[in-house]
Design a protein around this motif. Structure first.
Motif, PDB file in Angstrom:
ATOM      1  N   HIS A  13       0.851  -1.065  -0.105  1.00  0.00           N
ATOM      2  CA  HIS A  13      -0.099  -0.072  -0.116  1.00  0.00           C
ATOM      3  C   HIS A  13       0.780   1.149  -0.101  1.00  0.00           C
ATOM      4  CE1 HIS A  13      -2.849   2.898   1.312  1.00  0.00           C
ATOM      5  NE2 HIS A  13      -3.927   2.017   0.875  1.00  0.00           N
ATOM      6  N   SER A  14       0.304   2.240  -0.664  1.00  0.00           N
ATOM      7  CA  SER A  14       1.104   3.525  -0.643  1.00  0.00           C
ATOM      8  C   SER A  14       1.181   4.085   0.984  1.00  0.00           C
ATOM      9  CB  SER A  14       0.401   4.730  -1.412  1.00  0.00           C
ATOM     10  OG  SER A  14      -0.377   5.085  -0.780  1.00  0.00           O
ATOM     11  N   ASP A  16       0.125   6.865   1.612  1.00  0.00           N
ATOM     12  CA  ASP A  16      -0.949   7.856   2.237  1.00  0.00           C
ATOM     13  C   ASP A  16      -1.913   7.023   3.094  1.00  0.00           C
ATOM     14  OD1 ASP A  16       0.018   9.610   0.896  1.00  0.00           O
ATOM     15  OD2 ASP A  16      -1.193   9.469  -0.885  1.00  0.00           O
ATOM     16  N   SER A  17      -2.257   7.766   4.145  1.00  0.00           N
ATOM     17  CA  SER A  17      -3.549   7.175   4.703  1.00  0.00           C
ATOM     18  C   SER A  17      -4.383   8.974   4.976  1.00  0.00           C
ATOM     19  CB  SER A  17      -3.066   6.760   6.297  1.00  0.00           C
ATOM     20  OG  SER A  17      -2.538   7.968   7.037  1.00  0.00           O
ATOM     21  N   THR A  18      -5.622   8.514   5.514  1.00  0.00           N
ATOM     22  CA  THR A  18      -6.334   9.820   5.674  1.00  0.00           C
ATOM     23  C   THR A  18      -5.695  10.676   6.625  1.00  0.00           C
ATOM     24  OG1 THR A  18      -8.412   8.388   5.513  1.00  0.00           O
ATOM     25  CG2 THR A  18      -8.820  10.716   6.703  1.00  0.00           C
ATOM     26  N   LEU A  21      -2.648  12.595   4.984  1.00  0.00           N
ATOM     27  CA  LEU A  21      -3.048  13.571   4.072  1.00  0.00           C
ATOM     28  C   LEU A  21      -3.479  14.792   5.028  1.00  0.00           C
ATOM     29  CD1 LEU A  21      -5.162  11.415   1.509  1.00  0.00           C
ATOM     30  CD2 LEU A  21      -2.866  12.619   1.328  1.00  0.00           C
ATOM     31  N   MET A  22      -4.333  14.534   6.110  1.00  0.00           N
ATOM     32  CA  MET A  22      -4.851  15.473   6.880  1.00  0.00           C
ATOM     33  C   MET A  22      -3.845  16.364   7.655  1.00  0.00           C
ATOM     34  SD  MET A  22      -8.086  15.590   6.414  1.00  0.00           S
ATOM     35  CE  MET A  22      -9.041  14.605   5.499  1.00  0.00           C
ATOM     36  N   GLY A 117     -16.436  12.594   5.185  1.00  0.00           N
ATOM     37  CA  GLY A 117     -16.756  12.045   4.031  1.00  0.00           C
ATOM     38  C   GLY A 117     -18.216  11.569   3.692  1.00  0.00           C
ATOM     39  N   LYS A 213       1.122  16.634  -3.630  1.00  0.00           N
ATOM     40  CA  LYS A 213       0.086  15.986  -4.322  1.00  0.00           C
ATOM     41  C   LYS A 213      -1.285  15.779  -3.626  1.00  0.00           C
ATOM     42  CE  LYS A 213       2.285  14.399  -8.357  1.00  0.00           C
ATOM     43  NZ  LYS A 213       3.865  13.673  -8.573  1.00  0.00           N
ATOM     44  N   VAL A 214      -1.390  16.633  -2.324  1.00  0.00           N
ATOM     45  CA  VAL A 214      -2.678  16.282  -1.784  1.00  0.00           C
ATOM     46  C   VAL A 214      -3.874  16.645  -2.163  1.00  0.00           C
ATOM     47  CG1 VAL A 214      -3.571  17.053   0.867  1.00  0.00           C
ATOM     48  CG2 VAL A 214      -1.258  16.400   0.543  1.00  0.00           C
ATOM     49  N   LYS A 216      -5.010  18.860  -6.085  1.00  0.00           N
ATOM     50  CA  LYS A 216      -4.921  19.429  -7.490  1.00  0.00           C
ATOM     51  C   LYS A 216      -5.192  20.784  -7.400  1.00  0.00           C
ATOM     52  CE  LYS A 216      -5.838  15.252  -8.799  1.00  0.00           C
ATOM     53  NZ  LYS A 216      -7.052  14.738  -9.620  1.00  0.00           N
ATOM     54  N   TYR A 265     -11.626  17.668   0.054  1.00  0.00           N
ATOM     55  CA  TYR A 265     -11.740  16.556  -0.777  1.00  0.00           C
ATOM     56  C   TYR A 265     -13.328  16.231  -0.546  1.00  0.00           C
ATOM     57  CZ  TYR A 265      -7.087  14.846  -0.525  1.00  0.00           C
ATOM     58  OH  TYR A 265      -5.907  14.679  -0.647  1.00  0.00           O
ATOM     59  N   VAL A 266     -13.839  16.219   0.585  1.00  0.00           N
ATOM     60  CA  VAL A 266     -15.470  15.324   0.780  1.00  0.00           C
ATOM     61  C   VAL A 266     -16.291  16.451  -0.016  1.00  0.00           C
ATOM     62  CG1 VAL A 266     -16.900  15.244   2.520  1.00  0.00           C
ATOM     63  CG2 VAL A 266     -14.737  14.777   3.048  1.00  0.00           C
ATOM     64  N   MET A 270     -14.694  15.213  -7.872  1.00  0.00           N
ATOM     65  CA  MET A 270     -13.422  14.525  -8.097  1.00  0.00           C
ATOM     66  C   MET A 270     -12.688  14.735  -9.375  1.00  0.00           C
ATOM     67  SD  MET A 270     -14.096  11.051  -6.312  1.00  0.00           S
ATOM     68  CE  MET A 270     -15.360  10.703  -5.071  1.00  0.00           C
ATOM     69  N   GLN A 319     -14.263  11.006 -15.864  1.00  0.00           N
ATOM     70  CA  GLN A 319     -13.384  10.738 -16.471  1.00  0.00           C
ATOM     71  C   GLN A 319     -13.636   9.886 -17.693  1.00  0.00           C
ATOM     72  OE1 GLN A 319      -9.426  10.177 -15.077  1.00  0.00           O
ATOM     73  NE2 GLN A 319      -9.361   9.872 -17.397  1.00  0.00           N
TER      74      GLN A 319
END
Ligand code: SF4
Ligand code: SF4
Lengths: 325, 457
Positions: A13-14, A16-18, A21-22, A117, A213-214, A216, A265-266, A270, A319
């Motif tokens: 897994h990368s 990153d976690s919630t 990011l926060m 979320g 990159k948190v 764009k 984000y929420v 997207m 997309q």
């Protein structure tokens, strides 16, 4: 090795976690927080402390006693809401007003929807708008701060408020904006919400979020572009009645809103084009409220209005799928 | 920095190619090997030997069970001990041919020398037939019978052969080592594939983290002087080695949903397959061995081994010192798409490319939390899907909506699950939806066919 783990791929897994990011968002807010504390002094520290503490405590209490679910404060999102709420009110706001704001932000706008979320509107903004409507005097006047330099206190309305009042009394925009030096608006904008004090500090945080990159940059940039273009058109038509683009970019919490609230984000779309439309909508609504509405500052309302159409934007702007028309 | 890559999504896991300096070494032959009859996509092969038969290396022990099928050759010389069900690495039973090894005697007609044969036969049909007889299957993971890929259905035409040397999965280095050590053979194999497809151009795609291989293959192409063949340096990006992604990156064409690469004029073969094609056509040597990377930070000895097909995993691991104490998971393949091994007694198959050891810390999944709608999964998806949505639809068992949102296009690359900050097991759930959608599509096709036949009568 006793027993082999067997689970489906992928097996890694990368990082990153919630929470990570926060945490990046919190880090990105540090320059703005520092600036506000430097300029406004201990009172601002108190506002920040009360706001963060009450947001976090409230979320903890709600998950523990009402939802009886595992605590979610570890994801740091309540900390961000707390900081943003504090940065969105003047440093003179009394502590109990802030507590009310955090109850609305966390209790109403976030947890009743099901927590992080699930909410439709940005919690800190809902809190702020509630306070703006309920306690307009606390929210739209500011005092020349003691800061770390101990200057005498003078009170008055925010820059956009000053302009609106002046216009009603028959002055032209040129006369009114002459009082503001744009360089100082960029570096030390005294007046309005405490987070607006230094546009440069906010932009620094924004660049950090983009580099990490948190987020764009599209949403923020399209807000800026739309505000600039809309203002350019109106100002071009009637510079006596309408404020110029730069003034609009630098005041009224636009940078704070565009960099940190609209990019939540929420409550933002997207996809790339969804984000652009979202940003254009916020920019345009902000200018309409500023020029024609009864509130001098339109960013918060504009973002909340656009938050409501995010589900639609997510449906309309998808997309393109690989190998499909 | 190279700009060539696919157009949608993708992730950059740390490449961890810690075994890149390990030259390919032959592993001593195990005392007993077990050849599965189901080591390729398509019909299982049919055993043609019986208990007690003496076999030599390279001798056919099972024949294809259909057009989409493959020959299986003995990888050792010795005596057939049994033809019976045995557990594969996931613990599922399939027929295996057990051979007790005696010596190392090769079948006559197989050229085991190192002499490089660079003349390309004139007849494409002869090449394809030798590929079929050599039991060659795609060694990049899918193990699709190669001769089938080389026989495009009527009406479609190949315009370019792509040799996949991306090796975009972290940790794996066997293709890289093959490019360095058997570069000539791979290039001749590529030329054979060009010829088999009617003299089309060929691109050998290598990611830029393998500069030695890029330089070496360029040199070899110049030296051997095959026409219309070049190396394309690719940006590092996972899953570049995915067939659809690679074709998009090299040819800027997107293979449609459910369609085959040939529909856009592409045939993709990986480096190890090109080598196998060379062996089968130029040396009469069927697939009896393949290179396996054995690696992992917790594994004391990194290695690339030339392993006879059917060698028990445990034998390979013991040769290198056994499973390390802190290894929690053994993976056959790479960390993104490989399969977790449940049974170390399982034997290797033609497509076994790596054994990877991960510690609990490296592979543990954090508990799932709320989706924060960050869109990272959708940004990462190379197929342009919306994993967060497919996840929800799969969990709601809404198969129609899954199909409408293209769950069946998912290539199971794992980018979504890899990226999700909320640690939602997206792919686990999407796989379920994909399975249901695919079977619904198959059922519809079957019903339509039956209806058409009924109408004819
Ligand atoms: S596993 Fe499927 S859904 Fe997830 S990123 Fe890959 S293709 Fe997209
Ligand atoms: S990456 Fe995870 S948290 Fe982000 S949108 Fe996708 S499912 Fe939700």
């Amino acid at each position: 090795m006793s027993k082999l783990l067997v689970s489906p791929s992928p097996h890694i897994h990368s990082k990153d976690s919630t929470k990570s990011l926060m945490l990046d968002v919190v880090i990105a807010l540090i320059p703005a927080v520092l600036c506000s504390v430097i300029f406004y002094g201990w009172q601002e520290l108190l506002v920040l402390g009360v706001s963060v503490a009450s947001c976090v405590l409230l979320e903890w209490a709600i998950t523990k006693y009402m939802l009886k679910a595992p605590s979610t404060i570890g994801d740091l999102s309540a900390v961000i809401t707390g900081i943003l709420l504090a940065l969105n009110v003047p440093y003179t706001t009394p502590w109990w007003v802030i507590v009310i704001g955090s109850v609305v932000a966390i209790g109403v706008a976030k947890m009743t929807f099901g927590g992080l979320g699930q909410n439709i509107w940005n919690p800190a903004l809902v809190g702020r708008v509630f306070l703006l409507v309920s306690f307009p005097t606390y929210m739209t006047t500011w005092k020349q701060p003691q800061g770390l330099f101990g200057v005498d206190a003078i009170s008055g309305p925010t820059p956009l408020g000053t302009i609106q009042e002046g216009l009603m009394q028959g002055s032209t925009v040129q006369e009114l904006t002459a009082a503001y030096d744009y360089k100082s608006l960029l570096l030390a904008n005294l007046g309005g919400s405490s987070g607006e004090v230094c546009a440069l500090a906010l932009l620094l945080g924004f660049v950090y979020l983009c580099v990490r990159k948190v987020i764009k940059p599209w949403i923020t940039l399209s807000i800026f572009a739309t505000v600039a273009v809309t203002a350019l058109i109106f100002w071009g038509i009637n510079p006596d009645r309408f404020t110029d683009p730069l003034f609009n970019l630098l005041t009224g919490g636009l940078i704070l809103g565009a960099c940190f609230m609209a990019t939540d984000y929420v409550t933002s779309p997207m996809s790339l084009w969804g984000g652009v439309v979202f940003g254009v909508g916020i920019g345009f609504l902000t200018m309409m409220i500023r020029y024609f509405g009864s509130y001098p500052e339109g960013v918060s309302f504009a973002i909340l209005i656009m938050n409501s159409v995010v589900p639609l934007l997510n449906r309309w702007f998808k997309q393109k799928k690989f190998g499909r028309k | 920095m190279s700009k060539h890559t696919f157009s949608l999504g993708g992730v950059h896991p740390h490449d961890n190619k810690i075994s890149r300096e390990c030259a390919i070494q032959p592993l001593p032959i195990a005392p007993t090997v077990y050849l599965s009859v189901a080591q390729h996509i398509g019909a299982p092969s049919v055993p043609v030997v019986k208990v007690g038969d003496k076999v030599k290396v390279g001798q056919v022990v099972a024949e294809p069970g259909g057009f989409v099928g493959a020959f299986i050759h003995s990888s050792v010389s010795g005596t057939v001990k049994s033809v019976a069900p045995r557990a594969d690495l996931a613990g599922r039973m399939s027929t295996h041919i057990e051979i007790a090894v005696e010596g190392d005697e090769w079948l006559e007609g197989i050229d085991t020398s190192d002499t490089l044969i660079t003349t390309i036969p004139d007849d494409p049909k002869a090449i394809i037939d030798k590929v079929r007889l050599g039991g060659v299957v795609g060694l990049g993971g899918a193990t699709f019978p190669t001769h089938v890929k080389l026989s495009p259905p009527p009406g479609s035409k190949c315009e370019r052969v792509i040799i996949n040397g991306c090796e975009c999965e972290p940790y794996l280095t066997s293709d890289f080592r093959t490019l360095l050590e058997k570069g000539e053979q791979v290039v001749v194999g590529a030329a054979l594939l060009q010829k088999a497809m009617g003299g089309v151009p060929c691109t050998i795609a290598i990611e830029e983290n393998k500069p030695e291989a890029i330089a070496h293959i360029r040199e070899v192409i110049a030296k051997l002087g095959y026409a219309d063949m070049d190396v394309m340096v690719m940006k590092m990006m996972y899953p570049q080695g995915g067939e659809k992604q690679l074709i998009d990156a090299v040819m800027h064409r997107q293979v449609g949903s459910g369609a085959l690469p040939i529909s856009v004029g592409a045939v993709v073969q990986n480096v190890a397959t090109a080598l196998a094609v060379y062996d089968a056509v130029q040396k009469n040597k069927p697939i009896v061995d393949n290179s396996v990377t054995v690696t992992g930070e917790c594994f004391p000895r990194q290695a690339n081994l030339l392993v006879r097909v059917g060698t028990p995993l445990q034998y390979i691991i013991d040769y290198l010192g056994g499973v390390p104490a802190d290894a929690a998971k053994v993976i056959s393949g790479g960390p993104m798409m490989g399969r977790a091994v449940a049974n170390l007694q399982a034997a290797t198959v033609k497509g076994t490319g790596a054994l990877l050891f991960l510690t609990e810390k490296q592979t543990r999944r954090a508990p799932e939390t709320n989706c924060i709608r960050c869109g990272k999964c959708a940004d990462a998806c190379p197929m342009g899907l919306e994993p967060f949505l497919l996840n929800k639809l799969s969990k709601a068992q809404d198969w129609e909506a899954c199909e409408a949102n293209a769950a069946h296009d998912c290539i199971e690359c794992g980018c979504c699950l890899y990226s999700c900050p909320a640690h939602i097991p997206l792919l686990d759930n999407i796989r379920v939806g994909k399975g249901f959608v695919l079977s619904a599509i198959r059922a519809r096709a079957a019903a339509a066919k039956a209806a058409a036949e009924a109408a004819k009568k």
